[in-house]
Design an enzyme around this catalytic site. Structure first.
Site, PDB file in Angstrom:
ATOM      1  N   CYS A 116       0.815  -1.217   0.000  1.00  0.00           N
ATOM      2  CA  CYS A 116       0.000   0.000   0.000  1.00  0.00           C
ATOM      3  C   CYS A 116       0.845   1.262   0.000  1.00  0.00           C
ATOM      4  O   CYS A 116       0.314   2.370  -0.011  1.00  0.00           O
ATOM      5  CB  CYS A 116      -0.954  -0.021   1.183  1.00  0.00           C
ATOM      6  N   HIS A 256      -2.570   6.468   4.312  1.00  0.00           N
ATOM      7  CA  HIS A 256      -3.164   5.300   3.672  1.00  0.00           C
ATOM      8  C   HIS A 256      -4.487   4.974   4.359  1.00  0.00           C
ATOM      9  O   HIS A 256      -4.570   4.942   5.592  1.00  0.00           O
ATOM     10  CB  HIS A 256      -2.203   4.108   3.761  1.00  0.00           C
ATOM     11  N   ASN A 286     -10.614   0.166   1.597  1.00  0.00           N
ATOM     12  CA  ASN A 286      -9.158   0.236   1.436  1.00  0.00           C
ATOM     13  C   ASN A 286      -8.823  -0.077  -0.028  1.00  0.00           C
ATOM     14  O   ASN A 286      -8.980  -1.224  -0.459  1.00  0.00           O
ATOM     15  CB  ASN A 286      -8.514  -0.776   2.397  1.00  0.00           C
TER      16      ASN A 286
HETATM   17  O1  UT7 Z   1      -3.654  -1.945   3.742  1.00  0.00           O
HETATM   18  C1  UT7 Z   1      -3.126  -2.602   4.863  1.00  0.00           C
HETATM   19  C2  UT7 Z   1      -3.926  -3.825   5.085  1.00  0.00           C
HETATM   20  N1  UT7 Z   1      -4.830  -3.974   6.138  1.00  0.00           N
HETATM   21  C3  UT7 Z   1      -5.006  -3.268   7.264  1.00  0.00           C
HETATM   22  O2  UT7 Z   1      -4.475  -2.239   7.546  1.00  0.00           O
HETATM   23  C4  UT7 Z   1      -5.928  -3.894   8.263  1.00  0.00           C
HETATM   24  C5  UT7 Z   1      -5.429  -3.762   9.675  1.00  0.00           C
HETATM   25  N2  UT7 Z   1      -6.279  -4.467  10.634  1.00  0.00           N
HETATM   26  C6  UT7 Z   1      -7.553  -4.111  10.892  1.00  0.00           C
HETATM   27  O3  UT7 Z   1      -8.061  -3.180  10.311  1.00  0.00           O
HETATM   28  C7  UT7 Z   1      -8.306  -4.859  11.962  1.00  0.00           C
HETATM   29  O4  UT7 Z   1      -7.413  -5.751  12.616  1.00  0.00           O
HETATM   30  C8  UT7 Z   1      -9.514  -5.643  11.377  1.00  0.00           C
HETATM   31  C9  UT7 Z   1     -10.606  -4.679  10.950  1.00  0.00           C
HETATM   32  C10 UT7 Z   1      -9.089  -6.521  10.228  1.00  0.00           C
HETATM   33  C11 UT7 Z   1     -10.096  -6.542  12.449  1.00  0.00           C
HETATM   34  O5  UT7 Z   1     -10.496  -5.765  13.583  1.00  0.00           O
HETATM   35  P1  UT7 Z   1     -10.126  -6.227  15.060  1.00  0.00           P
HETATM   36  O6  UT7 Z   1     -10.714  -5.234  15.970  1.00  0.00           O
HETATM   37  O7  UT7 Z   1      -8.643  -6.442  15.090  1.00  0.00           O
HETATM   38  O8  UT7 Z   1     -10.933  -7.586  15.172  1.00  0.00           O
HETATM   39  P2  UT7 Z   1     -10.373  -9.043  15.489  1.00  0.00           P
HETATM   40  O9  UT7 Z   1      -9.624  -9.588  14.319  1.00  0.00           O
HETATM   41  O10 UT7 Z   1      -9.689  -9.008  16.811  1.00  0.00           O
HETATM   42  O11 UT7 Z   1     -11.714  -9.863  15.628  1.00  0.00           O
HETATM   43  C12 UT7 Z   1     -12.624  -9.623  16.709  1.00  0.00           C
HETATM   44  C13 UT7 Z   1     -13.830 -10.520  16.523  1.00  0.00           C
HETATM   45  C14 UT7 Z   1     -13.455 -11.970  16.235  1.00  0.00           C
HETATM   46  O12 UT7 Z   1     -14.406 -12.796  16.870  1.00  0.00           O
HETATM   47  P3  UT7 Z   1     -14.050 -13.515  18.272  1.00  0.00           P
HETATM   48  O13 UT7 Z   1     -12.829 -14.352  18.011  1.00  0.00           O
HETATM   49  O14 UT7 Z   1     -13.787 -12.399  19.237  1.00  0.00           O
HETATM   50  O15 UT7 Z   1     -15.282 -14.298  18.563  1.00  0.00           O
HETATM   51  C15 UT7 Z   1     -13.657 -12.088  14.736  1.00  0.00           C
HETATM   52  O16 UT7 Z   1     -13.967 -13.398  14.324  1.00  0.00           O
HETATM   53  O17 UT7 Z   1     -14.587 -10.071  15.409  1.00  0.00           O
HETATM   54  C16 UT7 Z   1     -14.817 -11.160  14.516  1.00  0.00           C
HETATM   55  N3  UT7 Z   1     -14.899 -10.658  13.162  1.00  0.00           N
HETATM   56  C17 UT7 Z   1     -16.029 -10.209  12.606  1.00  0.00           C
HETATM   57  N4  UT7 Z   1     -17.280 -10.143  13.078  1.00  0.00           N
HETATM   58  C18 UT7 Z   1     -18.227  -9.630  12.263  1.00  0.00           C
HETATM   59  C19 UT7 Z   1     -13.875 -10.513  12.260  1.00  0.00           C
HETATM   60  N5  UT7 Z   1     -14.345  -9.984  11.120  1.00  0.00           N
HETATM   61  C20 UT7 Z   1     -15.688  -9.786  11.315  1.00  0.00           C
HETATM   62  C21 UT7 Z   1     -16.711  -9.281  10.498  1.00  0.00           C
HETATM   63  N6  UT7 Z   1     -17.959  -9.219  11.002  1.00  0.00           N
HETATM   64  N7  UT7 Z   1     -16.489  -8.842   9.233  1.00  0.00           N
END
Ligand code: UT7
Length: 335
Positions: A116, A256, A286
């Site tokens: 990115c 970004h 994104n």
């Molecule tokens: O361009 C560079 C590339 N990417 C980025 O910069 C992304 C960087 N990371 C992020 O933006 C965040 O880490 C995410 C948005 C991807 C995830 O957010 P988070 O607050 O870190 O969530 P998490 O991965 O800790 O997941 C929390 C919970 C999990 O459930 P459990 O294990 O607590 O039961 C996930 O399974 O949220 C769940 N979850 C969702 N629930 C509903 C993950 N994705 C989703 C979803 N809808 N789409």
């Protein structure tokens, strides 16, 4: 930079595909909700390319707009640097298709893959080519179509991304923005934090790779989040130190656009007023390396560029790779 010419951005352009996919649309095919996506990412909707659209098609549309704004004729464009992680084909380079579709008779064409941070890396390289006198005019483009590499059953990745392209014409004349100090960095030990396991030389595409969903983007979201914040702050500080300016002299911070919470953390830790940070990810998602290029073009076209001072572009992504560049504002009239 004594003895070297200035390198300026003379025109910008962007292209966003028509099709809008909202969070509610995704909640009909995935176990997710508009509320979860909005609160965790800041994204409301994203634009996705049509079936028959390619990364080069989007690049061409953004570049045509940048060329028109710059007034530079096509025969004077000496190079194309295209930043993309989603090329039209593994071979040849997508920038060759862009050269042909745009009809640029004298342009060398090269693709760069820098996650990115790709558009910013491209601007840094273009500055080198122009400032040194090796070339006069060139195009820096970023076009990203991750929708065709996402697992639409994986709610942890597919909700994040949108397709789009942005472009800039760079040359030695007085322009909109002079490309000033820059900073680039890499931590390749984190290569597998954002990657597509199959389709390269390590694991070519096979029936097994397809069956195991290895042809789709995988991401360690938390590790990416933590590193984004740290690296985007550090690279911004490095580039301002090189230019010997403070954040007060920067009128716009184009970060970004991956997650609103990442940008909020960076803004808070750097003490940047929210009004200096354009946000496009709520309606675009994104768009990878194109996000900063699109944000720059939209700021130009919407009269959001301050009359003087600097714009800071700051990107972070797969690799990990990060970079930043300062643009000195020279001319802000709308075309
Ligand atoms: O361009 C560079 C590339 N990417 C980025 O910069 C992304 C960087 N990371 C992020 O933006 C965040 O880490 C995410 C948005 C991807 C995830 O957010 P988070 O607050 O870190 O969530 P998490 O991965 O800790 O997941 C929390 C919970 C999990 O459930 P459990 O294990 O607590 O039961 C996930 O399974 O949220 C769940 N979850 C969702 N629930 C509903 C993950 N994705 C989703 C979803 N809808 N789409």
């Amino acid at each position: 930079m004594d003895g070297l010419r200035k390198a300026c951005i003379l025109g910008t352009g962007s292209y966003i595909p028509e099709r809008v996919v909202t969070n509610n649309d995704l909640s009909r095919i995935l176990d997710t909700s508009d509320e979860w996506i909005r609160t965790r990412t800041g994204i409301r909707e994203r634009h996705l390319a049509a079936e028959n659209e390619s990364a080069s098609d989007m690049a061409v549309k953004a570049a045509e707009r940048a060329l028109k704004m710059s007034g530079i004729p096509k025969h004077r464009i000496g190079f194309i640097i295209l930043a993309t992680g989603t090329p039209d084909y593994p071979i040849p380079n997508t920038s060759s298709l862009v050269q042909d579709k745009l009809g640029l008779p004298h342009a060398g064409a090269v693709d760069i893959s820098a996650g990115c941070a790709g558009f910013i890396h491209g601007l840094v390289m273009a500055k080198g080519l122009v400032s040194s006198g090796l070339f006069d005019y060139g195009l820096v483009i970023s076009s990203e179509m991750l929708s065709k590499h996402l697992d639409w059953k994986d709610r942890t990745t597919c909700i994040l991304f949108g397709d789009g392209a942005g472009a800039a014409v760079v040359g030695p004349d007085q322009g909109k923005f002079e490309i000033c100090s820059s900073d680039m960095g890499t931590d390749g030990s984190c290569w597998d934090c954002i990657h597509i396991p199959a389709g390269g030389t390590v694991e070519p595409v096979s029936e097994e790779a397809i069956r195991k969903d290895k042809i789709y983007l995988k991401m360690n979201g938390r590790k990416v989040f933590q590193n984004s914040v740290r690296r985007m702050i550090d690279t911004a500080a490095a580039v301002m130190a090189k230019e010997e300016i403070t954040a007060d002299e920067v009128g716009l911070f184009l970060f970004h656009q991956a997650n609103i919470r990442i940008i909020q953390c960076v803004a808070k830790k750097m003490g940047i007023p929210w009004g200096k940070i354009p946000i496009e990810l709520d309606r675009l998602g994104n768009t990878g390396p194109a996000s900063v290029a699109i944000a720059l073009d939209l700021a130009v076209r919407d009269y959001r560029i301050p009359e003087d001072g600097y714009i800071l572009l700051d990107g972070f992504g797969a690799g990990f790779i990060w970079s930043s560049v300062l643009l000195r504002i020279e001319h802000t009239e709308k075309e």
